[in-house]
Design an enzyme around this catalytic site. Structure first.
Site, PDB file in Angstrom:
ATOM      1  CG  HIS A 274      -0.422   0.239   2.463  1.00  0.00           C
ATOM      2  ND1 HIS A 274      -0.076  -0.690   3.709  1.00  0.00           N
ATOM      3  CD2 HIS A 274      -0.006   1.545   3.060  1.00  0.00           C
ATOM      4  CE1 HIS A 274       0.503  -0.112   4.572  1.00  0.00           C
ATOM      5  NE2 HIS A 274       0.188   1.203   4.274  1.00  0.00           N
TER       6      HIS A 274
ATOM      7  CG  ASP B  83      -0.322  -3.876   2.765  1.00  0.00           C
ATOM      8  OD1 ASP B  83       0.351  -3.627   1.568  1.00  0.00           O
ATOM      9  OD2 ASP B  83      -0.279  -3.391   3.666  1.00  0.00           O
TER      10      ASP B  83
ATOM     11  CB  SER C  13       3.169   1.547   5.874  1.00  0.00           C
ATOM     12  OG  SER C  13       2.288   1.941   6.458  1.00  0.00           O
TER      13      SER C  13
END
Length: 263
Positions: free
Chosen positions: A65, A113, A207
Site C-alpha cells: 500500500h 499487502d 508501513s
C-alpha cells in the site's frame, strides 16, 4: 482517543495520513537494525516515506500500500541510516530499479499487502548494512511472543517527527483478537499484534517496516484500527515465501548478461 469497543473500521498505515510513528518506544542503538530501509516515495504533488527491510543485496521487502495506486512515483531506498536528516557516512542511497506488488493485493481489504523492490546498484554489505533472514514457509510465532518493530517518525499521536530510528516491542496476540475487530482479517496471511495497555504501537508511516521475532523477519507493518493503536495487523511473511522466492529468481535472471549475438 475513542474506546476500542466503539471502533468499526480499519485503515492501512498509509504514509500521507500522518508522519511515521513509533509510539511508546525508544531510540535504537545506532545501526543495530542494519537491515532497516528508509523508503522515500515521491511524485509531483506528494513526498512521503515508508519502512522496509533488506533481504538480499538487491532486494527490499515492504508493504504494497506504500505505492499501490500512486501514479508517476519514484522510490529511493536509504540503507545504513540512523538519523535520516543527516548525511551519515554509513548511508547508502540506492535507486529502485522497479518494484513488484503482489498480484492479489487488495486496497479494500489489505489482503496480500506485500511488495518487493529491486535495488540498482546492489547494496554493499558493511557493519551498518546487512540483510535479515526471513521466517521459513509456514513458520508461525505463538501468541504471547514478544517481537520488535522499528521506524522513523512521530513518537506520539500529536507529537513531532523523530529523525532517528525508534523501536518498540509488541506482543503477538491470538488471531481471535483481530478477527473480532477486522472482518477481513486472514489468519493464514496476517499476524495480530499489539500492546493491550495502549502505550506502544507502530502507526501511520511505519508501513512496510519489519516485525522481528527471534532474530527473523516474521511480519510487515500493514494496518490498524481507526482512532486507536490496538490491535495491529502485520503481513505474515512466512505465508508469502514461495512468492518471494519466485520474484527473487526473476530478479536474478534480470542480472544475467545478454546472450551473444548469432551474427
Amino acid at each position: 482517543m475513542l474506546l476500542l469497543l466503539l471502533l468499526t473500521s480499519a485503515f492501512p498505515l498509509v504514509p500521507w495520513a500522518g508522519a511515521g510513528r513509533i509510539i511508546g518506544g525508544s531510540e535504537v542503538k545506532p545501526h543495530s537494525w542494519p537491515y532497516m530501509a528508509h523508503l522515500s516515495i515521491q511524485n509531483k504533488s506528494n513526498h512521503f516515506t515508508c519502512g522496509g527491510f533488506l533481504i538480499r543485496s538487491d532486494a527490499v521487502l515492504s508493504a504494497a500500500h506504500c505505492v499501490a495506486g500512486k501514479k508517476n512515483v519514484t522510490v529511493t531506498v536509504t540503507l545504513g541510516a540512523h538519523n535520516v536528516e543527516k548525511r551519515e557516512p554509513s548511508q547508502q542511497k540506492l535507486r529502485v530499479r522497479h518494484w513488484v506488488i503482489h498480484p492479489k493485493y487488495s486496497k479494500d481489504t489489505s489482503e496480500n499487502d506485500i511488495m518487493l523492490l529491486k535495488l540498482e546498484p546492489k547494496a554493499k554489505q558493511t557493519n551498518e548494512v546487512s540483510y535479515i533472514s526471513m521466517s521459513s514457509q509456514n513458520e508461525r510465532v505463538k501468541p504471547g511472543t514478544k517481537c520488535n518493530v522499528a521506524g522513523w517518525g512521530r513518537t506520539s499521536i500529536t507529537g513531532s517527527g523523530s529523525s532517528v530510528l525508534m523501536e518498540v516491542d509488541l506482543e503477538v496476540q491470538s488471531d481471535e483478537v483481530c478477527e473480532d475487530l477486522f472482518k477481513d482479517y486472514l489468519n493464514e496471511s496476517m499476524i495480530c499484534l499489539g500492546d493491550k495497555k495502549l502505550r506502544k504501537a507502530a502507526f501511520q508511516g511505519d508501513s512496510g517496516g519489519p516485525l522481528v521475532c527471534n532474530g527473523k523477519a516474521h511480519g510487515i507493518v500493514s494496518y490498524g484500527p481507526q482512532n486507536s493503536i490496538f490491535p495491529e495487523v502485520f503481513t505474515r511473511v512466512s505465508y508469502f515465501v514461495p512468492w518471494i522466492r519466485e520474484e527473487l529468481r526473476k530478479f536474478a535472471l534480470q542480472d544475467l548478461p545478454d546472450p551473444p549475438s548469432s551474427d
